[in-house]
Motif scaffolding. Structure first.
Motif, PDB file in Angstrom:
ATOM      1  N   LEU A 250      32.293 -47.832  -6.959  1.00 34.27           N
ATOM      2  CA  LEU A 250      33.482 -47.330  -6.355  1.00 34.27           C
ATOM      3  C   LEU A 250      34.474 -48.568  -6.758  1.00 34.27           C
ATOM      4  O   LEU A 250      35.685 -48.359  -7.316  1.00 34.27           O
ATOM      5  CB  LEU A 250      33.717 -47.275  -4.798  1.00 34.27           C
ATOM      6  CG  LEU A 250      32.823 -45.844  -4.381  1.00 34.27           C
ATOM      7  CD1 LEU A 250      33.184 -45.792  -2.803  1.00 34.27           C
ATOM      8  CD2 LEU A 250      33.785 -44.715  -5.155  1.00 34.27           C
TER       9      LEU A 250
ATOM     10  N   ASN B 240      41.637 -34.369  -3.931  1.00 36.85           N
ATOM     11  CA  ASN B 240      40.974 -32.782  -3.985  1.00 36.85           C
ATOM     12  C   ASN B 240      42.221 -32.038  -4.883  1.00 36.85           C
ATOM     13  O   ASN B 240      41.605 -31.316  -5.512  1.00 36.85           O
ATOM     14  CB  ASN B 240      41.027 -32.384  -2.501  1.00 36.85           C
ATOM     15  CG  ASN B 240      39.869 -32.780  -2.067  1.00 36.85           C
ATOM     16  OD1 ASN B 240      38.628 -32.465  -2.608  1.00 36.85           O
ATOM     17  ND2 ASN B 240      39.824 -33.185  -0.623  1.00 36.85           N
TER      18      ASN B 240
ATOM     19  N   SER C 131      36.795 -50.915  -0.975  1.00 32.73           N
ATOM     20  CA  SER C 131      36.239 -49.622  -1.329  1.00 32.73           C
ATOM     21  C   SER C 131      35.908 -48.686  -0.182  1.00 32.73           C
ATOM     22  O   SER C 131      35.495 -47.657  -0.498  1.00 32.73           O
ATOM     23  CB  SER C 131      34.727 -50.274  -1.968  1.00 32.73           C
ATOM     24  OG  SER C 131      34.209 -51.429  -0.861  1.00 32.73           O
TER      25      SER C 131
ATOM     26  N   LYS D  19      42.572 -38.923  -0.171  1.00 28.63           N
ATOM     27  CA  LYS D  19      41.680 -37.689   0.018  1.00 28.63           C
ATOM     28  C   LYS D  19      42.260 -36.522  -0.599  1.00 28.63           C
ATOM     29  O   LYS D  19      41.624 -35.732  -1.392  1.00 28.63           O
ATOM     30  CB  LYS D  19      40.973 -37.590   1.470  1.00 28.63           C
ATOM     31  CG  LYS D  19      39.918 -36.513   1.469  1.00 28.63           C
ATOM     32  CD  LYS D  19      39.541 -36.187   3.029  1.00 28.63           C
ATOM     33  CE  LYS D  19      40.145 -35.195   3.612  1.00 28.63           C
ATOM     34  NZ  LYS D  19      39.761 -34.881   4.802  1.00 28.63           N
TER      35      LYS D  19
ATOM     36  N   MET E  17      37.924 -47.544   1.874  1.00 35.06           N
ATOM     37  CA  MET E  17      38.843 -46.581   1.647  1.00 35.06           C
ATOM     38  C   MET E  17      38.540 -45.506   0.517  1.00 35.06           C
ATOM     39  O   MET E  17      38.630 -44.159   0.972  1.00 35.06           O
ATOM     40  CB  MET E  17      40.463 -46.993   1.352  1.00 35.06           C
ATOM     41  CG  MET E  17      41.453 -46.173   1.644  1.00 35.06           C
ATOM     42  SD  MET E  17      42.217 -45.958   3.131  1.00 35.06           S
ATOM     43  CE  MET E  17      43.154 -47.535   3.083  1.00 35.06           C
ATOM     44  N   LEU E  18      38.129 -46.075  -0.445  1.00 38.00           N
ATOM     45  CA  LEU E  18      37.795 -45.101  -1.603  1.00 38.00           C
ATOM     46  C   LEU E  18      36.413 -44.353  -1.120  1.00 38.00           C
ATOM     47  O   LEU E  18      36.357 -43.105  -1.474  1.00 38.00           O
ATOM     48  CB  LEU E  18      37.342 -45.887  -2.904  1.00 38.00           C
ATOM     49  CG  LEU E  18      38.413 -46.408  -3.828  1.00 38.00           C
ATOM     50  CD1 LEU E  18      37.916 -47.256  -4.528  1.00 38.00           C
ATOM     51  CD2 LEU E  18      38.996 -45.216  -4.265  1.00 38.00           C
ATOM     52  N   LEU E  19      35.782 -44.913  -0.402  1.00 33.74           N
ATOM     53  CA  LEU E  19      34.405 -44.171   0.208  1.00 33.74           C
ATOM     54  C   LEU E  19      34.933 -43.131   0.953  1.00 33.74           C
ATOM     55  O   LEU E  19      34.218 -41.916   0.909  1.00 33.74           O
ATOM     56  CB  LEU E  19      33.430 -45.254   0.724  1.00 33.74           C
ATOM     57  CG  LEU E  19      32.035 -44.708   1.010  1.00 33.74           C
ATOM     58  CD1 LEU E  19      31.469 -44.312  -0.308  1.00 33.74           C
ATOM     59  CD2 LEU E  19      31.158 -45.844   1.865  1.00 33.74           C
ATOM     60  N   LEU E  20      35.573 -43.511   1.834  1.00 36.39           N
ATOM     61  CA  LEU E  20      36.283 -42.273   2.859  1.00 36.39           C
ATOM     62  C   LEU E  20      36.982 -41.169   2.003  1.00 36.39           C
ATOM     63  O   LEU E  20      36.874 -39.908   2.468  1.00 36.39           O
ATOM     64  CB  LEU E  20      37.056 -42.729   3.905  1.00 36.39           C
ATOM     65  CG  LEU E  20      36.725 -43.938   4.883  1.00 36.39           C
ATOM     66  CD1 LEU E  20      37.641 -44.390   5.794  1.00 36.39           C
ATOM     67  CD2 LEU E  20      35.904 -42.919   5.794  1.00 36.39           C
ATOM     68  N   ALA E  21      37.619 -41.632   0.891  1.00 38.20           N
ATOM     69  CA  ALA E  21      38.464 -40.453   0.230  1.00 38.20           C
ATOM     70  C   ALA E  21      37.264 -39.532  -0.674  1.00 38.20           C
ATOM     71  O   ALA E  21      37.525 -38.450  -0.462  1.00 38.20           O
ATOM     72  CB  ALA E  21      39.471 -41.048  -0.619  1.00 38.20           C
ATOM     73  N   VAL E  22      36.296 -40.303  -1.308  1.00 29.03           N
ATOM     74  CA  VAL E  22      35.395 -39.290  -1.780  1.00 29.03           C
ATOM     75  C   VAL E  22      34.587 -38.693  -0.965  1.00 29.03           C
ATOM     76  O   VAL E  22      34.138 -37.713  -1.429  1.00 29.03           O
ATOM     77  CB  VAL E  22      34.556 -40.285  -2.943  1.00 29.03           C
ATOM     78  CG1 VAL E  22      35.376 -40.973  -3.996  1.00 29.03           C
ATOM     79  CG2 VAL E  22      33.759 -41.255  -2.177  1.00 29.03           C
ATOM     80  N   ALA E  23      34.217 -39.345   0.143  1.00 34.35           N
ATOM     81  CA  ALA E  23      33.441 -38.563   1.233  1.00 34.35           C
ATOM     82  C   ALA E  23      34.283 -37.183   1.735  1.00 34.35           C
ATOM     83  O   ALA E  23      33.663 -36.211   1.979  1.00 34.35           O
ATOM     84  CB  ALA E  23      33.020 -39.430   2.319  1.00 34.35           C
ATOM     85  N   GLY E  24      35.384 -37.226   1.360  1.00 29.15           N
ATOM     86  CA  GLY E  24      36.451 -35.968   1.914  1.00 29.15           C
ATOM     87  C   GLY E  24      36.499 -35.175   0.826  1.00 29.15           C
ATOM     88  O   GLY E  24      37.410 -34.266   0.936  1.00 29.15           O
ATOM     89  N   ILE E  25      35.780 -35.258  -0.285  1.00 31.08           N
ATOM     90  CA  ILE E  25      35.799 -34.183  -1.488  1.00 31.08           C
ATOM     91  C   ILE E  25      35.511 -32.929  -0.970  1.00 31.08           C
ATOM     92  O   ILE E  25      34.367 -32.588  -0.018  1.00 31.08           O
ATOM     93  CB  ILE E  25      34.865 -34.783  -2.599  1.00 31.08           C
ATOM     94  CG1 ILE E  25      35.462 -35.822  -3.395  1.00 31.08           C
ATOM     95  CG2 ILE E  25      34.726 -33.178  -3.636  1.00 31.08           C
ATOM     96  CD1 ILE E  25      34.596 -36.427  -4.527  1.00 31.08           C
ATOM     97  N   ASP E  26      36.500 -31.767  -1.327  1.00 37.03           N
ATOM     98  CA  ASP E  26      36.144 -30.392  -0.848  1.00 37.03           C
ATOM     99  C   ASP E  26      34.537 -29.931  -1.024  1.00 37.03           C
ATOM    100  O   ASP E  26      33.873 -30.151  -2.018  1.00 37.03           O
ATOM    101  CB  ASP E  26      36.986 -29.601  -1.489  1.00 37.03           C
ATOM    102  CG  ASP E  26      37.340 -28.303  -0.783  1.00 37.03           C
ATOM    103  OD1 ASP E  26      38.296 -28.159  -0.259  1.00 37.03           O
ATOM    104  OD2 ASP E  26      36.321 -27.398  -0.779  1.00 37.03           O
TER     105      ASP E  26
ATOM    106  N   MET F  14      43.662 -51.951  -1.616  1.00 32.20           N
ATOM    107  CA  MET F  14      42.728 -50.790  -1.533  1.00 32.20           C
ATOM    108  C   MET F  14      41.294 -51.225  -1.500  1.00 32.20           C
ATOM    109  O   MET F  14      40.914 -51.569  -2.515  1.00 32.20           O
ATOM    110  CB  MET F  14      43.021 -49.871  -2.729  1.00 32.20           C
ATOM    111  CG  MET F  14      42.274 -48.503  -2.400  1.00 32.20           C
ATOM    112  SD  MET F  14      42.836 -47.376  -0.972  1.00 32.20           S
ATOM    113  CE  MET F  14      44.641 -47.353  -1.275  1.00 32.20           C
TER     114      MET F  14
ATOM    115  N   GLU G 108      42.072 -47.139 -25.635  1.00 30.88           N
ATOM    116  CA  GLU G 108      41.124 -47.907 -24.518  1.00 30.88           C
ATOM    117  C   GLU G 108      40.319 -48.860 -25.472  1.00 30.88           C
ATOM    118  O   GLU G 108      39.581 -48.421 -26.459  1.00 30.88           O
ATOM    119  CB  GLU G 108      40.375 -46.900 -23.727  1.00 30.88           C
ATOM    120  CG  GLU G 108      39.700 -47.607 -22.550  1.00 30.88           C
ATOM    121  CD  GLU G 108      39.485 -46.383 -21.586  1.00 30.88           C
ATOM    122  OE1 GLU G 108      38.450 -46.550 -20.882  1.00 30.88           O
ATOM    123  OE2 GLU G 108      40.092 -45.651 -21.198  1.00 30.88           O
TER     124      GLU G 108
END
Lengths: 349, 151
Positions: free
Chosen positions: B69, B93, A3, B89, A5-14, A1, A287
């Protein structure tokens, strides 16, 4: 995975969550409200503990005490029921119950004329019987002995006991080599005068209890016998030493200071001498947090629920499972970094 | 990718500005600019936006989002996870909807806006240490959530 992919995911935050985060006042108000709610809960829990301890103390003193009669037969039978099982079992005989309750039991005021409260000083020789009932009532966790007849004295209902602090457990009692020592008909009144087993061996102290006492800095330092540092934190409320003693008599031979607590309005930091404990209190649960050149172990309720849903435990073990262990128990809303800063501030050099 | 401090220094020199001049343009002290450049203290997100505008570059030139990230969010992903960005995503959410307003807001500020903990703390009236604490707990919850969702 990666970064990306992560960037795309967080960019899609509602979008609604994004707008919501920008409403600083609303979020800040929720932080404030939560802080107040937690503080109230913490204060309420403390108040409930005090009330329970006071009620328990009054109940103890309003019962007919064997000690007010001549310290002979009545105390013999009752003390036999209490103390013999611990010498007959291999289970930890000195399970160390909460301190506050013991302290309250000793100092709880009472209007009962039969209760010699004013005489509750542990150096009076005739008072071994006075203290003993309290000692038995504050060790409810002790399992029943299998080698002994069932006790006739009803052990207190756990639900009436006040909340118990973090419970260090002393090493197991040594099984007596002389079988006659297990005889419940032996006069147990002689037990308090048994030779002390030494500071490092609470296991040789049947019926030992853990008593916390609020003291000043100098007294705490002297009792703990380590160069503890004074605390000047704004939320600091005082020092408490934890004494392991026989039957709650903190001045008796063989009693020793196991720990010292720095208490704060929102929690406490406990320093435990693991060498005196005869065991380790170090725990790697939770932790790992490297901070200011030290390794801390942070346990949230998710990791270790037994500290309560509203508590967080931070452990610091500079010499691992020997020497002094530092453990802080604070409200979960407390800032972990502030807790660690406080622990470093009280670290002995 | 240069670190933020090095990037600021490089962009400032490219623009032929002194630390004093940059400080004046941003209405901050020269000491603060010096601290940014030497990495002693990170600039907050508002300052990064201002500098990006001032130097006519994208925020990415000043702020390494990938590093945040990778260092902070990647460990939340279960090992060997092979899902698409769209699924991730949706899961993210779904996870955010399970959080309280305050935890969600802190998370979004950090990983959507890439604000520094001190800036988030200042916005919400809490210490930056507490922000880091909230983030740490939230990441732990996210890890558990994703594990339950995908494994």
């Amino acid at each position: 995975m990666n970064s990306r992919m992560l960037l795309l995911a967080v960019a899609g935050i509602d979008e609604s969550y994004v707008r919501e985060s920008e409403r600083s006042d609303e979020v800040a108000a929720e932080f404030r409200a939560n802080r107040i709610r937690k503080r109230r809960a913490f204060a309420a829990a403390g108040a409930a503990a005090v009330v329970c301890a006071a009620v328990l103390g009054v109940m103890r003193f309003t019962r007919p005490l064997p000690s007010v009669t001549p310290p002979s037969e009545s105390s013999v039978s009752q003390t036999a029921d209490r103390s013999e099982p611990s010498s007959a079992e291999e289970d930890p005989a000195v399970t160390v119950p909460g301190a506050a309750e013991k302290e309250d039991a000793i100092t709880a005021p009472t209007g009962e004329p039969t209760a010699p409260v004013g005489n509750e000083t542990s150096d009076a020789p005739s008072r071994s019987g006075d203290v003993a009932p309290s000692a038995s009532t504050v060790t409810p966790d002790r399992p029943p002995a299998t080698a002994e007849p069932p006790s006739t004295e009803k052990t207190p209902d756990r639900t009436t006991s006040p909340p118990v602090d973090a419970v260090p457990t002393a090493p197991p009692a040594t099984r007596p080599t002389d079988p006659s020592a297990e005889n419940p008909t032996d006069p147990p009144a002689a037990r308090p005068t048994d030779p002390p087993s030494g500071n490092g061996d609470p296991g040789g102290t049947p019926g030992a209890v853990f008593t916390k006492r609020s003291v000043g800095y100098e007294e705490a330092k002297a009792a703990f016998a380590h160069p503890i540092v004074p605390c000047y934190d704004g939320n600091f409320t005082g020092y408490q030493v934890g004494i392991v003693s026989r039957n709650g008599d903190v001045n008796a031979d063989g009693s020793f200071c196991l720990s010292v607590d720095y208490t704060f309005s929102d929690g406490h930091i406990g320093l435990t001498d693991q060498d005196r404990l005869g065991g380790s209190s170090a725990s790697t649960l939770g932790e790992v947090c490297e901070y200011r050149g030290r390794t801390f172990y942070v346990q949230t309720p998710d990791d270790y629920g037994s500290y309560g849903a509203d508590s967080i435990l931070v452990g610091y073990y500079p010499t691992w499972d020997s020497g002094v262990a530092y453990q802080a128990v604070f409200d979960t809303d407390a800032d972990i970094y502030e807790i660690m800063d406080r622990m470093i501030a009280v670290e002995m050099t | 990718m240069l670190k933020t401090g090095q990037a600021i220094a490089a962009l400032r020199r490219n623009a032929d500005m002194t630390q004093e001049q940059l400080a004046s343009a941003l209405f901050v002290s020269r000491d603060l600019v010096s601290k940014w450049e030497t990495g002693k203290s990170p600039p907050n997100y508002q300052m990064i936006l201002k500098m990006a505008k001032l130097f006519s570059v994208g925020v990415e030139a000043l702020f390494d989002r990938d590093r945040v990230l990778t260092e902070e969010l990647s460990p939340c992903l279960p090992p060997g996870l092979t899902v698409g960005a769209e699924e991730l995503k949706e899961a993210l959410n779904g996870f955010l909807s399970s959080l309280s307003l305050r935890d969600r807001a802190v998370f979004v500020r950090r990983y959507y806006f890439f604000e520094e903990p001190c800036a988030i703390g200042a916005a919400y009236g809490i210490s930056d240490g507490y922000v880091r604490t909230v983030l740490m707990r939230t990441r732990k919850k996210l890890k558990k959530y994703l594990k339950g969702a995908f494994l």
